[in-house]
Design a protein around this motif. Structure first.
Motif, PDB file in Angstrom:
ATOM      1  N   SER A  94       0.825  -1.203   0.000  1.00 45.74           N
ATOM      2  CA  SER A  94       0.000   0.000   0.000  1.00 45.74           C
ATOM      3  C   SER A  94       0.859   1.253   0.000  1.00 45.74           C
ATOM      4  O   SER A  94       0.548   2.247  -0.665  1.00 45.74           O
ATOM      5  CB  SER A  94      -0.938  -0.001   1.214  1.00 45.74           C
ATOM      6  N   GLU A  95       1.941   1.201   0.755  1.00 46.36           N
ATOM      7  CA  GLU A  95       2.849   2.346   0.784  1.00 46.36           C
ATOM      8  C   GLU A  95       3.417   2.623  -0.601  1.00 46.36           C
ATOM      9  O   GLU A  95       3.490   3.770  -1.050  1.00 46.36           O
ATOM     10  CB  GLU A  95       3.978   2.088   1.781  1.00 46.36           C
ATOM     11  N   ARG A  96       3.828   1.559  -1.296  1.00 46.24           N
ATOM     12  CA  ARG A  96       4.371   1.754  -2.645  1.00 46.24           C
ATOM     13  C   ARG A  96       3.305   2.258  -3.612  1.00 46.24           C
ATOM     14  O   ARG A  96       3.592   3.058  -4.514  1.00 46.24           O
ATOM     15  CB  ARG A  96       4.976   0.435  -3.146  1.00 46.24           C
ATOM     16  N   THR A  97       2.070   1.804  -3.433  1.00 44.13           N
ATOM     17  CA  THR A  97       0.982   2.286  -4.299  1.00 44.13           C
ATOM     18  C   THR A  97       0.751   3.777  -4.106  1.00 44.13           C
ATOM     19  O   THR A  97       0.608   4.533  -5.076  1.00 44.13           O
ATOM     20  CB  THR A  97      -0.314   1.517  -3.997  1.00 44.13           C
ATOM     21  N   VAL A  98       0.705   4.206  -2.846  1.00 44.77           N
ATOM     22  CA  VAL A  98       0.528   5.634  -2.569  1.00 44.77           C
ATOM     23  C   VAL A  98       1.687   6.432  -3.136  1.00 44.77           C
ATOM     24  O   VAL A  98       1.504   7.491  -3.769  1.00 44.77           O
ATOM     25  CB  VAL A  98       0.391   5.869  -1.050  1.00 44.77           C
ATOM     26  N   GLN A 134      -2.396  12.350  18.043  1.00 48.88           N
ATOM     27  CA  GLN A 134      -2.621  10.907  17.904  1.00 48.88           C
ATOM     28  C   GLN A 134      -2.805  10.537  16.432  1.00 48.88           C
ATOM     29  O   GLN A 134      -2.272   9.530  15.959  1.00 48.88           O
ATOM     30  CB  GLN A 134      -3.857  10.485  18.712  1.00 48.88           C
ATOM     31  N   GLY A 135      -3.574  11.379  15.692  1.00 44.74           N
ATOM     32  CA  GLY A 135      -3.758  11.116  14.266  1.00 44.74           C
ATOM     33  C   GLY A 135      -2.460  11.190  13.498  1.00 44.74           C
ATOM     34  O   GLY A 135      -2.207  10.379  12.593  1.00 44.74           O
ATOM     35  N   ALA A 136      -1.626  12.173  13.844  1.00 45.01           N
ATOM     36  CA  ALA A 136      -0.335  12.285  13.173  1.00 45.01           C
ATOM     37  C   ALA A 136       0.525  11.063  13.453  1.00 45.01           C
ATOM     38  O   ALA A 136       1.241  10.563  12.573  1.00 45.01           O
ATOM     39  CB  ALA A 136       0.380  13.548  13.636  1.00 45.01           C
ATOM     40  N   LYS A 137       0.440  10.561  14.697  1.00 47.85           N
ATOM     41  CA  LYS A 137       1.209   9.377  15.046  1.00 47.85           C
ATOM     42  C   LYS A 137       0.694   8.150  14.316  1.00 47.85           C
ATOM     43  O   LYS A 137       1.472   7.328  13.804  1.00 47.85           O
ATOM     44  CB  LYS A 137       1.159   9.163  16.561  1.00 47.85           C
ATOM     45  N   GLU A 138      -0.640   8.006  14.230  1.00 46.79           N
ATOM     46  CA  GLU A 138      -1.223   6.844  13.575  1.00 46.79           C
ATOM     47  C   GLU A 138      -1.019   6.875  12.069  1.00 46.79           C
ATOM     48  O   GLU A 138      -1.057   5.828  11.417  1.00 46.79           O
ATOM     49  CB  GLU A 138      -2.717   6.762  13.897  1.00 46.79           C
ATOM     50  N   SER A 139      -0.837   8.065  11.487  1.00 49.89           N
ATOM     51  CA  SER A 139      -0.598   8.135  10.042  1.00 49.89           C
ATOM     52  C   SER A 139       0.753   7.563   9.666  1.00 49.89           C
ATOM     53  O   SER A 139       0.994   7.276   8.489  1.00 49.89           O
ATOM     54  CB  SER A 139      -0.692   9.589   9.560  1.00 49.89           C
ATOM     55  N   ALA A 140       1.622   7.427  10.636  1.00 51.10           N
ATOM     56  CA  ALA A 140       2.967   6.869  10.420  1.00 51.10           C
ATOM     57  C   ALA A 140       3.744   7.673   9.393  1.00 51.10           C
ATOM     58  O   ALA A 140       4.551   7.135   8.632  1.00 51.10           O
ATOM     59  CB  ALA A 140       2.867   5.408   9.996  1.00 51.10           C
ATOM     60  N   LEU A 141       3.493   9.004   9.366  1.00 46.51           N
ATOM     61  CA  LEU A 141       4.170   9.846   8.393  1.00 46.51           C
ATOM     62  C   LEU A 141       5.677   9.849   8.620  1.00 46.51           C
ATOM     63  O   LEU A 141       6.459   9.888   7.675  1.00 46.51           O
ATOM     64  CB  LEU A 141       3.620  11.273   8.460  1.00 46.51           C
ATOM     65  N   GLY A 142       6.082   9.809   9.883  1.00 51.03           N
ATOM     66  CA  GLY A 142       7.511   9.778  10.157  1.00 51.03           C
ATOM     67  C   GLY A 142       8.146   8.453   9.811  1.00 51.03           C
ATOM     68  O   GLY A 142       9.308   8.396   9.387  1.00 51.03           O
ATOM     69  N   ARG A 143       7.391   7.371   9.950  1.00 55.25           N
ATOM     70  CA  ARG A 143       7.936   6.039   9.685  1.00 55.25           C
ATOM     71  C   ARG A 143       7.844   5.678   8.209  1.00 55.25           C
ATOM     72  O   ARG A 143       8.722   5.020   7.668  1.00 55.25           O
ATOM     73  CB  ARG A 143       7.185   5.009  10.537  1.00 55.25           C
ATOM     74  N   ARG A 144       6.777   6.146   7.543  1.00 57.99           N
ATOM     75  CA  ARG A 144       6.598   5.864   6.121  1.00 57.99           C
ATOM     76  C   ARG A 144       7.261   6.983   5.309  1.00 57.99           C
ATOM     77  O   ARG A 144       6.617   7.852   4.737  1.00 57.99           O
ATOM     78  CB  ARG A 144       5.107   5.775   5.769  1.00 57.99           C
ATOM     79  N   LYS A 145       8.564   6.952   5.256  1.00 58.45           N
ATOM     80  CA  LYS A 145       9.307   8.044   4.632  1.00 58.45           C
ATOM     81  C   LYS A 145       9.078   8.113   3.116  1.00 58.45           C
ATOM     82  O   LYS A 145       9.114   9.182   2.523  1.00 58.45           O
ATOM     83  CB  LYS A 145      10.795   7.898   4.926  1.00 58.45           C
ATOM     84  N   LEU A 146       8.852   6.956   2.492  1.00 55.04           N
ATOM     85  CA  LEU A 146       8.620   6.954   1.051  1.00 55.04           C
ATOM     86  C   LEU A 146       7.348   7.728   0.704  1.00 55.04           C
ATOM     87  O   LEU A 146       7.321   8.543  -0.216  1.00 55.04           O
ATOM     88  CB  LEU A 146       8.531   5.516   0.541  1.00 55.04           C
TER      89      LEU A 146
END
Length: 351
Positions: free
Chosen positions: A53-57, A150-162
């Motif tokens: 899903s990350e690669r699709t986005v 909490q939403g920012a944390k759950e979005s995993a924006l920091g972890r999903r760098k791609l």
């Protein structure tokens, strides 16, 4: 893969509050059914699915960046007067088609990427929040900020760098499409609005018969509309050119022409004036043969064709431009050049 196939310790932790459930009774016959049990998505369970899903986005955001670059390239490289055939639409302007297609793809890809990101990778646990007064007390403001964190944390924006990097790239490039359009605010038209198709030796062609005009074709008191020789209705630039070059031909007894230059530029009382009103550019079509006045039907600007087409009534700001004409060796009316001043309204600002 369903949540029933995964060991309990591998499932994400559930949030406690799914909304209170009430029981119907005589005082409250419409009970709150509550929220259905939460079902985990494949991405919540399998990290490989989450990576897909990350690669699709990321791919969608990359497509948006490429489409934005394509928009800029089309704007710079595609000629504005080129036409292409697109099934089943037919022949359309190539520049408009390429700009619309690339910008549409750029915006759609950003939206599709954001939706796919939210539906597959962000938290999908439904939360119930009771109604509260419009004003926001301090505890509510604190709750909003906590929810946002909490939403920012759950979005995993920091972890999903791609995802983060491609999203920032797409959002950075899309505004460039609007910046490039600012080029049209510059003096690109140059002096082309001051000139028409008319030039020395070009025949006057009757708009109705599509035949060159002879002096004998224009009777005293009649009104004839003419166009330049070589301009056909099926030409791609017909509307652009006729909007500047349209003529109205009137024959007046030479003794009734008051303006000296008008008489010199006419032939045996035949005068040629621009058909475009100098107020807002409407086509003039009403002629009164006794007074030699022409009337614009839009705002009633009236011009005296026996006196240099000067304005005698209405909001028009200046007289109609006159085209100098003569008769060639074959007996046809021809232009002796272009209009000496731009046709239409507000030409000083447009030039």
């Amino acid at each position: 893969m369903s949540s029933q196939d995964i060991p309990e310790e591998n499932l994400p932790a559930e949030q406690d509050d799914h909304g209170a459930v009430s029981v119907a009774d005589d005082r409250d016959p419409f009970a709150d059914p509550g929220l259905p049990p939460h079902e985990h998505r494949v991405q919540d369970i399998d990290e490989r699915a989450a990576k897909r899903s990350e690669r699709t986005v990321a791919m969608l955001f990359t497509v948006s960046m490429l489409a934005t670059i394509g928009f800029i390239a089309a704007y710079v490289g595609v000629p504005h007067d080129r036409a292409i055939y697109v099934f089943p639409i037919g022949h359309i302007n190539a520049l408009n088609f390429s700009l619309g297609l690339t910008l549409g793809v750029a915006l759609f890809a950003i939206g599709a990427g954001a939706v796919h990101w939210a539906r597959t990778l962000m938290s999908d646990v439904e939360m119930v929040d009771e109604r509260h007064p419009i004003e926001a007390p301090p505890e509510v403001r604190e709750k909003v900020f906590d929810d946002w964190k909490q939403g920012a944390k759950e979005s995993a924006l920091g972890r999903r760098k791609l995802i983060r990097n491609t999203m920032l790239g797409a959002l950075t490039l899309v505004p460039l499409a609007g910046v490039v359009l600012l080029r049209d605010l510059g003096p690109l038209p140059g002096t082309k609005l001051r000139h028409t198709m008319w030039r020395k030796g070009l025949l006057l062609v009757n708009m109705n018969t599509n035949e060159p005009l002879r002096p004998s074709d224009v009777a005293v008191g009649s009104l004839t509309f003419a166009k330049p020789e070589g301009l056909e209705e099926h030409d791609e630039a017909f509307q652009t050119e006729i909007a500047k070059a349209a003529l109205m031909i009137v024959r007046i007894q030479p003794d009734n022409i008051k303006d000296k230059r008008e008489l010199e530029w006419s032939h045996d009382g035949i005068v040629a004036y621009s058909k475009i009103c100098t107020h807002v550019g409407c086509p003039i079509s009403l002629y009164e043969q006794q007074t030699h006045h022409v009337l614009c039907p839009c705002h009633q600007s009236t011009f005296d064709l026996s006196d240099g087409a000067r304005v005698i009534f209405g909001p028009a700001g200046h007289a109609l431009p006159q085209l100098r004409i003569a008769v060639n060796e074959e007996g046809y009316l021809e232009a002796q050049g272009d209009f000496e001043e731009p046709v239409g309204p507000a030409f000083w600002e447009r030039g």
